[in-house]
Design a protein around this motif. Sequence first.
Motif, PDB file in Angstrom:
ATOM      1  N   ASP A  13       0.829  -1.203   0.000  1.00 14.76           N
ATOM      2  CA  ASP A  13       0.000   0.000   0.000  1.00 14.76           C
ATOM      3  C   ASP A  13       0.864   1.254   0.000  1.00 14.76           C
ATOM      4  O   ASP A  13       0.589   2.209  -0.730  1.00 14.76           O
ATOM      5  N   LYS A  14       1.924   1.250   0.815  1.00 14.32           N
ATOM      6  CA  LYS A  14       2.807   2.403   0.868  1.00 14.32           C
ATOM      7  C   LYS A  14       3.542   2.597  -0.459  1.00 14.32           C
ATOM      8  O   LYS A  14       3.753   3.725  -0.905  1.00 14.32           O
ATOM      9  N   ALA A  15       3.914   1.498  -1.112  1.00 16.17           N
ATOM     10  CA  ALA A  15       4.594   1.594  -2.406  1.00 16.17           C
ATOM     11  C   ALA A  15       3.652   2.152  -3.469  1.00 16.17           C
ATOM     12  O   ALA A  15       4.078   2.925  -4.328  1.00 16.17           O
ATOM     13  N   ILE A  16       2.388   1.762  -3.416  1.00 14.38           N
ATOM     14  CA  ILE A  16       1.414   2.275  -4.371  1.00 14.38           C
ATOM     15  C   ILE A  16       1.242   3.782  -4.199  1.00 14.38           C
ATOM     16  O   ILE A  16       1.245   4.541  -5.172  1.00 14.38           O
ATOM     17  N   VAL A  17       1.120   4.218  -2.966  1.00 13.56           N
ATOM     18  CA  VAL A  17       0.961   5.648  -2.690  1.00 13.56           C
ATOM     19  C   VAL A  17       2.202   6.423  -3.137  1.00 13.56           C
ATOM     20  O   VAL A  17       2.096   7.492  -3.749  1.00 13.56           O
ATOM     21  N   ALA A  18       3.381   5.886  -2.871  1.00 11.24           N
ATOM     22  CA  ALA A  18       4.619   6.549  -3.289  1.00 11.24           C
ATOM     23  C   ALA A  18       4.727   6.615  -4.810  1.00 11.24           C
ATOM     24  O   ALA A  18       5.156   7.633  -5.359  1.00 11.24           O
ATOM     25  N   SER A  19       4.302   5.565  -5.486  1.00 15.62           N
ATOM     26  CA  SER A  19       4.359   5.538  -6.943  1.00 15.62           C
ATOM     27  C   SER A  19       3.413   6.566  -7.557  1.00 15.62           C
ATOM     28  O   SER A  19       3.775   7.289  -8.490  1.00 15.62           O
ATOM     29  N   VAL A  20       2.211   6.634  -7.043  1.00 21.68           N
ATOM     30  CA  VAL A  20       1.241   7.610  -7.551  1.00 21.68           C
ATOM     31  C   VAL A  20       1.724   9.030  -7.279  1.00 21.68           C
ATOM     32  O   VAL A  20       1.619   9.906  -8.142  1.00 21.68           O
ATOM     33  N   ALA A  21       2.287   9.265  -6.108  1.00 17.10           N
ATOM     34  CA  ALA A  21       2.811  10.593  -5.787  1.00 17.10           C
ATOM     35  C   ALA A  21       3.972  10.963  -6.712  1.00 17.10           C
ATOM     36  O   ALA A  21       4.073  12.116  -7.162  1.00 17.10           O
ATOM     37  N   ALA A  22       4.833  10.013  -7.024  1.00 20.49           N
ATOM     38  CA  ALA A  22       5.953  10.286  -7.931  1.00 20.49           C
ATOM     39  C   ALA A  22       5.460  10.591  -9.339  1.00 20.49           C
ATOM     40  O   ALA A  22       5.989  11.494 -10.001  1.00 20.49           O
ATOM     41  N   MET A  23       4.450   9.869  -9.800  1.00 24.56           N
ATOM     42  CA  MET A  23       3.903  10.138 -11.139  1.00 24.56           C
ATOM     43  C   MET A  23       3.258  11.522 -11.198  1.00 24.56           C
ATOM     44  O   MET A  23       3.426  12.252 -12.188  1.00 24.56           O
ATOM     45  N   LEU A  24       2.534  11.896 -10.157  1.00 24.50           N
ATOM     46  CA  LEU A  24       1.920  13.224 -10.131  1.00 24.50           C
ATOM     47  C   LEU A  24       2.974  14.319 -10.107  1.00 24.50           C
ATOM     48  O   LEU A  24       2.843  15.332 -10.816  1.00 24.50           O
ATOM     49  N   ALA A  25       4.019  14.124  -9.327  1.00 14.35           N
ATOM     50  CA  ALA A  25       5.089  15.119  -9.266  1.00 14.35           C
ATOM     51  C   ALA A  25       5.784  15.264 -10.615  1.00 14.35           C
ATOM     52  O   ALA A  25       6.100  16.384 -11.046  1.00 14.35           O
ATOM     53  N   MET A  26       6.022  14.161 -11.298  1.00 17.67           N
ATOM     54  CA  MET A  26       6.662  14.224 -12.614  1.00 17.67           C
ATOM     55  C   MET A  26       5.767  14.933 -13.626  1.00 17.67           C
ATOM     56  O   MET A  26       6.251  15.727 -14.441  1.00 17.67           O
ATOM     57  N   ASN A  27       4.456  14.667 -13.576  1.00 21.50           N
ATOM     58  CA  ASN A  27       3.532  15.336 -14.491  1.00 21.50           C
ATOM     59  C   ASN A  27       3.510  16.839 -14.253  1.00 21.50           C
ATOM     60  O   ASN A  27       3.492  17.624 -15.210  1.00 21.50           O
ATOM     61  N   VAL A  28       3.529  17.256 -13.007  1.00 24.47           N
ATOM     62  CA  VAL A  28       3.542  18.690 -12.694  1.00 24.47           C
ATOM     63  C   VAL A  28       4.843  19.320 -13.167  1.00 24.47           C
ATOM     64  O   VAL A  28       4.848  20.417 -13.737  1.00 24.47           O
ATOM     65  N   PHE A  29       5.953  18.632 -12.976  1.00 23.73           N
ATOM     66  CA  PHE A  29       7.257  19.138 -13.412  1.00 23.73           C
ATOM     67  C   PHE A  29       7.302  19.325 -14.930  1.00 23.73           C
ATOM     68  O   PHE A  29       7.727  20.370 -15.432  1.00 23.73           O
TER      69      PHE A  29
END
Length: 53
Positions: A13-29
């Motif tokens: 669950d923590k890995a899923i949340v971290a992965s989604v957060a990383a994808m969102l951060a990359m999209n914003v960047f």
Amino acid sequence: MFSKPLSQRSKLDKAIVASVAAMLAMNVFVLAQQLDRAPVLASADQPAAAQQA
């Protein structure tokens, strides 16, 4: 998954949340970079006669 507190979540669950957060951060960047370059590309697409006038 979303109803449990963060301390009770599994590693998956923590890995899923971290992965989604990383994808969102990359999209914003990437979006921020594209917005920064948009005026430069718009002026480069104009014909040379329109740029000098």
